[in-house]
Design a protein around this motif. Structure first.
Motif, short mmCIF file in Angstrom:
data_model
loop_
_atom_site.label_atom_id
_atom_site.label_comp_id
_atom_site.label_asym_id
_atom_site.label_seq_id
_atom_site.Cartn_x
_atom_site.Cartn_y
_atom_site.Cartn_z
N PHE A 1 0.82 -1.20 0.00
CA PHE A 1 0.00 0.00 0.00
C PHE A 1 0.86 1.27 0.00
N ARG A 2 1.78 1.35 0.93
CA ARG A 2 2.55 2.60 1.05
C ARG A 2 3.54 2.78 -0.09
N TRP A 3 4.17 1.69 -0.58
CA TRP A 3 5.13 1.84 -1.67
C TRP A 3 4.42 2.02 -3.01
N ALA A 4 3.24 1.47 -3.16
CA ALA A 4 2.45 1.75 -4.38
C ALA A 4 2.06 3.21 -4.42
N ALA A 5 1.76 3.79 -3.25
CA ALA A 5 1.44 5.22 -3.19
C ALA A 5 2.63 6.05 -3.65
N VAL A 6 3.82 5.72 -3.17
CA VAL A 6 5.04 6.46 -3.55
C VAL A 6 5.30 6.31 -5.05
N LEU A 7 5.22 5.08 -5.55
CA LEU A 7 5.49 4.84 -6.97
C LEU A 7 4.46 5.56 -7.84
N THR A 8 3.21 5.56 -7.42
CA THR A 8 2.17 6.27 -8.17
C THR A 8 2.50 7.75 -8.25
N TRP A 9 2.85 8.34 -7.13
CA TRP A 9 3.14 9.78 -7.10
C TRP A 9 4.36 10.12 -7.95
N PHE A 10 5.45 9.37 -7.78
CA PHE A 10 6.67 9.69 -8.53
C PHE A 10 6.52 9.47 -10.03
N THR A 11 5.82 8.42 -10.45
CA THR A 11 5.64 8.22 -11.89
C THR A 11 4.71 9.28 -12.48
N GLY A 12 3.73 9.72 -11.69
CA GLY A 12 2.88 10.82 -12.15
C GLY A 12 3.68 12.11 -12.33
N ALA A 13 4.54 12.41 -11.35
CA ALA A 13 5.39 13.60 -11.45
C ALA A 13 6.37 13.46 -12.62
N TRP A 14 6.93 12.25 -12.81
CA TRP A 14 7.84 11.97 -13.92
C TRP A 14 7.14 12.24 -15.24
N TYR A 15 5.95 11.69 -15.39
CA TYR A 15 5.20 11.89 -16.63
C TYR A 15 4.90 13.37 -16.87
N LEU A 16 4.38 14.05 -15.85
CA LEU A 16 4.05 15.47 -16.01
C LEU A 16 5.29 16.29 -16.36
N GLY A 17 6.41 15.98 -15.70
CA GLY A 17 7.65 16.71 -15.97
C GLY A 17 8.17 16.48 -17.38
N ARG A 18 8.24 15.23 -17.79
CA ARG A 18 8.78 14.91 -19.12
C ARG A 18 7.85 15.39 -20.24
N ALA A 19 6.55 15.47 -19.96
CA ALA A 19 5.61 15.94 -20.96
C ALA A 19 5.50 17.48 -20.97
N GLY A 20 6.22 18.13 -20.06
CA GLY A 20 6.21 19.58 -20.00
C GLY A 20 4.98 20.16 -19.31
N ASN A 21 4.32 19.36 -18.48
CA ASN A 21 3.09 19.82 -17.83
C ASN A 21 3.19 19.94 -16.31
N PHE A 22 4.38 19.75 -15.76
CA PHE A 22 4.52 19.75 -14.31
C PHE A 22 4.12 21.10 -13.70
N MET A 23 4.65 22.18 -14.24
CA MET A 23 4.35 23.50 -13.67
C MET A 23 2.88 23.86 -13.87
N SER A 24 2.32 23.47 -14.99
CA SER A 24 0.90 23.73 -15.23
C SER A 24 0.05 23.01 -14.20
N ALA A 25 0.39 21.74 -13.91
CA ALA A 25 -0.34 20.98 -12.90
C ALA A 25 -0.12 21.57 -11.51
N LEU A 26 1.14 21.92 -11.21
CA LEU A 26 1.47 22.47 -9.90
C LEU A 26 0.71 23.76 -9.63
N THR A 27 0.51 24.56 -10.65
CA THR A 27 -0.17 25.85 -10.49
C THR A 27 -1.64 25.79 -10.91
#
Length: 188
Positions: free
Chosen positions: A79-105
């Motif tokens: 449960f807890r490590w799936a939560a971490v992996l979900t969050w980091f891969t989501g951030a990875w995807y948003l960052g590499r797709a150029g959408n991290f700052m848009s999502a953050l704001t």
């Protein structure tokens, strides 16, 4: 290696089948595709366990199994490590797709639909991840007997874990709506 007799083997076969299917469909394992794929699988694991903990009454998860480890300890690890992996891969995807700052704001405060909707989902997921590691897991250790506490502290830990887990359960549906809605232009 019989995948029907081992969780590890079942995971390996599932990954292999998904890789074969992905290659056959022509999408391969490009970096962003891999990020999304891992994000979805980890998210299913995380939310599946969250739903299980909230919907299925399971007092037996605290009882030690034959090997001495309780199913609750094993489930909480996933449960807890799936939560971490979900969050980091989501951030990875948003960052590499150029959408991290848009999502953050939140889509630069609502000017970009995708950023607003995926950002709401990302912030909900961030809050839920925080809850897992700051409230649920420390209290779950007390409930499962990994940390010695008296009966009053254990009862308090049960109450906190139940409440915070229920909050995450409630937030999971809006989170899923945002994750699906951002990519499929669902009207809100």
């Amino acid at each position: 290696m019989n995948p029907l007799k081992s969780t590890g083997a079942a995971i390996a076969v599932a990954v292999l089948l998904a890789a074969i299917l992905s290659a056959a469909l022509g999408h391969g394992f490009a970096e962003l595709g891999l990020a999304v794929w891992i994000h979805i699988v980890a998210g299913v694991m995380w939310l599946g366990l969250l739903y299980y903990f909230n919907v299925v009454p399971a007092p037996a998860v605290a009882q030690p199994a034959a090997g001495g480890t309780s199913p609750g300890v094993v489930a909480m690890r996933w449960f807890r490590w799936a939560a971490v992996l979900t969050w980091f891969t989501g951030a990875w995807y948003l960052g590499r797709a150029g959408n991290f700052m848009s999502a953050l704001t939140l889509g630069h405060l609502g000017r970009e639909y995708y950023g607003l909707v995926i950002g709401i989902g990302a912030w909900l997921g961030t809050f839920m991840l925080f809850n897992v590691w700051v409230f649920i897991w420390p209290n779950q250790k007390k409930i499962l007997g990994l940390v010695s506490v008296d009966a009053a502290e254990r009862a308090r830990a049960i109450r906190i874990t139940a409440l915070v887990s229920r909050i995450n359960f409630i937030l999971s549906l809006p989170l899923l709506l945002c994750m699906g809605g951002a990519n499929h232009a669902l009207p809100f």
